[in-house]
Design a protein around this motif. Sequence first.
Motif, PDB file in Angstrom:
ATOM      1  N   UNK A   3       0.828  -1.204   0.000  1.00  0.00           N
ATOM      2  CA  UNK A   3       0.000   0.000   0.000  1.00  0.00           C
ATOM      3  C   UNK A   3       0.862   1.255   0.000  1.00  0.00           C
ATOM      4  N   UNK A   4       1.878   1.279   0.855  1.00  0.00           N
ATOM      5  CA  UNK A   4       2.696   2.481   0.979  1.00  0.00           C
ATOM      6  C   UNK A   4       4.085   2.291   0.403  1.00  0.00           C
ATOM      7  N   UNK A   5       4.858   3.384   0.414  1.00  0.00           N
ATOM      8  CA  UNK A   5       6.219   3.283  -0.120  1.00  0.00           C
ATOM      9  C   UNK A   5       7.135   2.589   0.898  1.00  0.00           C
ATOM     10  N   UNK A   6       8.422   2.487   0.556  1.00  0.00           N
ATOM     11  CA  UNK A   6       9.343   1.629   1.312  1.00  0.00           C
ATOM     12  C   UNK A   6      10.055   2.315   2.464  1.00  0.00           C
ATOM     13  N   UNK A   7       9.663   3.547   2.800  1.00  0.00           N
ATOM     14  CA  UNK A   7      10.427   4.251   3.850  1.00  0.00           C
ATOM     15  C   UNK A   7      10.390   3.490   5.165  1.00  0.00           C
ATOM     16  N   UNK A   8       9.330   2.728   5.386  1.00  0.00           N
ATOM     17  CA  UNK A   8       9.247   1.921   6.608  1.00  0.00           C
ATOM     18  C   UNK A   8      10.260   0.784   6.605  1.00  0.00           C
ATOM     19  N   UNK A   9      10.662   0.331   5.403  1.00  0.00           N
ATOM     20  CA  UNK A   9      11.620  -0.767   5.311  1.00  0.00           C
ATOM     21  C   UNK A   9      13.060  -0.289   5.407  1.00  0.00           C
ATOM     22  N   UNK A  10      13.277   0.998   5.089  1.00  0.00           N
ATOM     23  CA  UNK A  10      14.639   1.520   5.102  1.00  0.00           C
ATOM     24  C   UNK A  10      15.148   1.600   6.541  1.00  0.00           C
ATOM     25  N   UNK A  11      16.442   1.870   6.666  1.00  0.00           N
ATOM     26  CA  UNK A  11      17.022   2.054   7.990  1.00  0.00           C
ATOM     27  C   UNK A  11      16.339   3.229   8.678  1.00  0.00           C
ATOM     28  N   UNK A  12      16.398   3.256  10.000  1.00  0.00           N
ATOM     29  CA  UNK A  12      15.699   4.278  10.761  1.00  0.00           C
ATOM     30  C   UNK A  12      16.142   5.675  10.330  1.00  0.00           C
ATOM     31  N   UNK A  13      15.189   6.484   9.947  1.00  0.00           N
ATOM     32  CA  UNK A  13      15.499   7.850   9.559  1.00  0.00           C
ATOM     33  C   UNK A  13      15.956   8.014   8.124  1.00  0.00           C
ATOM     34  N   UNK A  14      16.079   6.916   7.403  1.00  0.00           N
ATOM     35  CA  UNK A  14      16.532   7.000   6.007  1.00  0.00           C
ATOM     36  C   UNK A  14      15.353   7.333   5.100  1.00  0.00           C
ATOM     37  N   UNK A  15      15.508   8.384   4.302  1.00  0.00           N
ATOM     38  CA  UNK A  15      14.418   8.801   3.443  1.00  0.00           C
ATOM     39  C   UNK A  15      14.608   8.314   2.004  1.00  0.00           C
ATOM     40  N   UNK A  16      15.859   8.211   1.564  1.00  0.00           N
ATOM     41  CA  UNK A  16      16.132   7.860   0.169  1.00  0.00           C
ATOM     42  C   UNK A  16      17.178   6.758   0.087  1.00  0.00           C
ATOM     43  N   UNK A  20     -10.068   5.156 -18.815  1.00  0.00           N
ATOM     44  CA  UNK A  20     -10.164   6.561 -18.483  1.00  0.00           C
ATOM     45  C   UNK A  20     -10.309   6.657 -16.995  1.00  0.00           C
ATOM     46  N   UNK A  21      -9.504   7.501 -16.367  1.00  0.00           N
ATOM     47  CA  UNK A  21      -9.542   7.554 -14.907  1.00  0.00           C
ATOM     48  C   UNK A  21      -9.431   8.995 -14.428  1.00  0.00           C
ATOM     49  N   UNK A  22     -10.203   9.288 -13.391  1.00  0.00           N
ATOM     50  CA  UNK A  22     -10.243  10.618 -12.789  1.00  0.00           C
ATOM     51  C   UNK A  22      -9.742  10.446 -11.371  1.00  0.00           C
ATOM     52  N   UNK A  23      -8.574  10.989 -11.055  1.00  0.00           N
ATOM     53  CA  UNK A  23      -7.973  10.685  -9.757  1.00  0.00           C
ATOM     54  C   UNK A  23      -7.117  11.843  -9.261  1.00  0.00           C
ATOM     55  N   UNK A  24      -7.001  11.932  -7.939  1.00  0.00           N
ATOM     56  CA  UNK A  24      -5.983  12.848  -7.404  1.00  0.00           C
ATOM     57  C   UNK A  24      -4.678  12.060  -7.270  1.00  0.00           C
ATOM     58  N   UNK A  25      -3.565  12.788  -7.116  1.00  0.00           N
ATOM     59  CA  UNK A  25      -2.287  12.062  -7.153  1.00  0.00           C
ATOM     60  C   UNK A  25      -2.165  11.050  -6.015  1.00  0.00           C
ATOM     61  N   UNK A  26      -1.753   9.840  -6.382  1.00  0.00           N
ATOM     62  CA  UNK A  26      -1.679   8.699  -5.463  1.00  0.00           C
ATOM     63  C   UNK A  26      -0.473   8.830  -4.537  1.00  0.00           C
ATOM     64  N   UNK A  27       0.641   9.329  -5.077  1.00  0.00           N
ATOM     65  CA  UNK A  27       1.844   9.561  -4.274  1.00  0.00           C
ATOM     66  C   UNK A  27       2.051  11.059  -4.158  1.00  0.00           C
ATOM     67  N   UNK A  28       2.658  11.470  -3.048  1.00  0.00           N
ATOM     68  CA  UNK A  28       2.788  12.898  -2.783  1.00  0.00           C
ATOM     69  C   UNK A  28       3.778  13.531  -3.765  1.00  0.00           C
ATOM     70  N   UNK A  29       3.362  14.662  -4.291  1.00  0.00           N
ATOM     71  CA  UNK A  29       4.183  15.427  -5.227  1.00  0.00           C
ATOM     72  C   UNK A  29       4.954  16.447  -4.393  1.00  0.00           C
ATOM     73  N   UNK A  30       6.158  16.060  -3.953  1.00  0.00           N
ATOM     74  CA  UNK A  30       6.974  16.931  -3.102  1.00  0.00           C
ATOM     75  C   UNK A  30       8.302  17.183  -3.801  1.00  0.00           C
ATOM     76  N   UNK A  31       8.695  18.447  -3.871  1.00  0.00           N
ATOM     77  CA  UNK A  31       9.978  18.785  -4.478  1.00  0.00           C
ATOM     78  C   UNK A  31      11.074  18.693  -3.421  1.00  0.00           C
TER      79      UNK A  31
END
Lengths: 180, 193
Positions: free
Chosen positions: A120-133, B140-151
């Motif tokens: 469901x979510x990205x892998x940040x939970x699997x990374x080392x503690x505090x690791x973002x990338x 065809x799909x109408x959706x908001x972004x699934x993953x956060x768009x962060x710079x």
Amino acid sequence: MGWIGESVDSIKSLQIRQVLTQAVSLGMIVTSALIIWKALMCITGSESPVVVVLSGSMEPGFKRGDILFLHMSKDPIRAGEIVVFNVDGREIPIVHRVIKVHERQDTGEVDVLTKGDNNYGDDRLLYAHGQLWLQRHHIMGRAVGFLPYVGWVTIIMTEKPIIKYILIGALGLLVITSKD
Amino acid sequence: MTTLILGDNYNAKMVSPGFSFSLCLNMHSFGYRANALLTFAVTILALMCAMASLTDNFNAPTPTAHVQVFNINWFQKQPNGNDEVSMTLNISADLQSLFTWNTKQVFVFLAAEYETYKNSLNQISLWDGIIPSKEHAKFWIHTSNKYRFIDQGSNLRGKEYNLTMHWHVMPKTGKMFADKIVMPGYRLPEEYR
């Protein structure tokens, strides 16, 4: 009495020759396996060119027991690629897909975020503690090819070591007893 | 020498008259046949897998994609200084031509791609999906972004970016394929909202 000694000698020499032949053929099997493995390492540039999928986090693309062929080239890592990476403090490498990439202008270093297709979510939970990338050095290779089911052999052997010993024993017995 | 050893039952197999017999027995033993059959079966299977993978090269796909940024829901600077934007997208695509008989699934995702003074490339996946069969490949799909768009930083105001539709074809066996359609000319708002 001369003929008995002669025949004993001939038998002895025969057995030694046979044992030697078997030892050589066993050695040939082992070394050719090693040659293939090392050649694959050279061609793909990856430390472990073939990996077995252990978890269901990439289903339905990759199931448990599938085999992946890895390739490690100088090409930059891009979103969408399936990479195998090591996280500090974790023994077993993980096979997941890259969903975010930030590549530095000056150094060319990359920050990579991964996610399993079935998670469901990205892998940040699997990374080392505090690791973002993830950085380049975490990544062992990218998956380029795929063979289903074959990895079950490895999974069964690592999870049930008895089967491994039985198999090795049987193979050894076969090599020893075979006449040619 | 033959006569000498023929007298001995135990050794009869070891030397020439018996040797051919034991070899003969070996060649028609269960183990030998099972081994030969297994080797043959595995070789044929490997060959068929390789050929199935090779047939993918004959497919020349012509997928189409169209994406519209329906709305910028909000656009702000996080307390740590990174810009974040939330948007609603209308995505339509026809990926039916990607499917061949060796296709297990197609993984498709839409990524925002842009350049900043700090980063030569930023790729942020906004939406992805798994297409299991050809019947589902026109959507065809109408959706908001699934993953956060962060710079990484605060560079998104008025930033021009590409939306790129990537697809990765996962075969039933063999080589994986990937390609993309780049859709340039999208621009984020000049002000936070």
